[in-house]
Write a protein that holds these residues in place. Structure first.
Motif, PDB file in Angstrom:
ATOM      1  N   ASN A  58       0.833  -1.200   0.000  1.00 16.11           N
ATOM      2  CA  ASN A  58       0.000   0.000   0.000  1.00 16.11           C
ATOM      3  C   ASN A  58       0.872   1.256   0.000  1.00 16.11           C
ATOM      4  O   ASN A  58       0.604   2.207  -0.744  1.00 16.11           O
ATOM      5  N   GLU A  59       1.905   1.261   0.802  1.00 18.30           N
ATOM      6  CA  GLU A  59       2.823   2.402   0.834  1.00 18.30           C
ATOM      7  C   GLU A  59       3.542   2.539  -0.510  1.00 18.30           C
ATOM      8  O   GLU A  59       3.709   3.652  -1.019  1.00 18.30           O
ATOM      9  N   ASP A  62       1.186   4.001  -3.055  1.00 17.37           N
ATOM     10  CA  ASP A  62       0.959   5.413  -2.772  1.00 17.37           C
ATOM     11  C   ASP A  62       2.105   6.279  -3.272  1.00 17.37           C
ATOM     12  O   ASP A  62       1.891   7.387  -3.753  1.00 17.37           O
ATOM     13  N   THR A 122      -4.957   2.899  -0.660  1.00 14.40           N
ATOM     14  CA  THR A 122      -4.929   4.173  -1.373  1.00 14.40           C
ATOM     15  C   THR A 122      -5.532   4.038  -2.763  1.00 14.40           C
ATOM     16  O   THR A 122      -6.239   4.939  -3.219  1.00 14.40           O
ATOM     17  N   CYS A 123      -5.292   2.900  -3.404  1.00 13.58           N
ATOM     18  CA  CYS A 123      -5.770   2.722  -4.772  1.00 13.58           C
ATOM     19  C   CYS A 123      -7.299   2.760  -4.844  1.00 13.58           C
ATOM     20  O   CYS A 123      -7.858   3.320  -5.778  1.00 13.58           O
TER      21      CYS A 123
END
Length: 170
Positions: A58-59, A62, A122-123
């Motif tokens: 996820n990071e 992002d 985030t996506c």
């Protein structure tokens, strides 16, 4: 942080995902414990490892700049999220409850409790924002086509009240 650093993080995350999947699905199914407590520990370890991997992916998504790489990271992130949900379902079936204590397993794996804090990907937030913007433009064009006036905003119509006036009304 630099783009090359996140490329390295992505590469490491993908290698870790491959290792996790190779270890998680043994060639001999008899390796998977049958006793509920042992099975819970077995699947909880994989659950926590996938959560840790999810956070890294996820990071990376992002911070990734390259659009084609973002697509690949998103696919890995979505499949990791799906697998996390599968493992969570298995753990729920074993314990017959939605809540279970993972403190001992966190300690065994030497992980911090913040691994359990799952942030929304985030996506999905970015995709949802685009969908909402598209639907808003469609609605505006349809309203203009059929000459429909938008309803006034209730907050804009309501007069501003002072604190003392609001207390008197109550």
């Amino acid at each position: 942080m630099s783009n090359s650093m996140y490329n390295d993080v992505w590469r490491d995350a993908m290698l870790e995902l491959r290792e996790i999947l190779d270890q998680e699905i043994p060639s001999d199914p008899s390796v998977i414990p049958k006793e509920p407590e042992q099975a819970f520990e077995y699947f909880a370890q994989w659950y926590l490892k996938h959560l840790k991997l999810y956070r890294r992916l996820n990071e990376t998504y992002d911070q990734m700049v390259h659009p084609q790489k973002r697509i690949l990271v998103k696919k890995a992130l979505e499949s990791t999220m799906a697998h996390i949900l599968e493992l969570r379902s298995v753990l729920t079936k074993i314990k017959s409850t939605d809540w279970f204590d993972l403190d001992v397993i966190l300690e065994e794996l030497q992980m911090a409790p913040d691994v359990l804090d799952v942030e929304p990907p985030t996506c999905l937030a970015l995709d949802r924002r685009r969908e909402l913007a598209e639907s808003e433009t469609i609605m505006e064009s349809l309203m203009a086509k059929y000459d429909i006036k938008p309803e006034p905003d209730i907050d804009a119509v309501a007069p501003e009240l002072k604190f003392e006036d609001a207390i008197r009304i109550l």
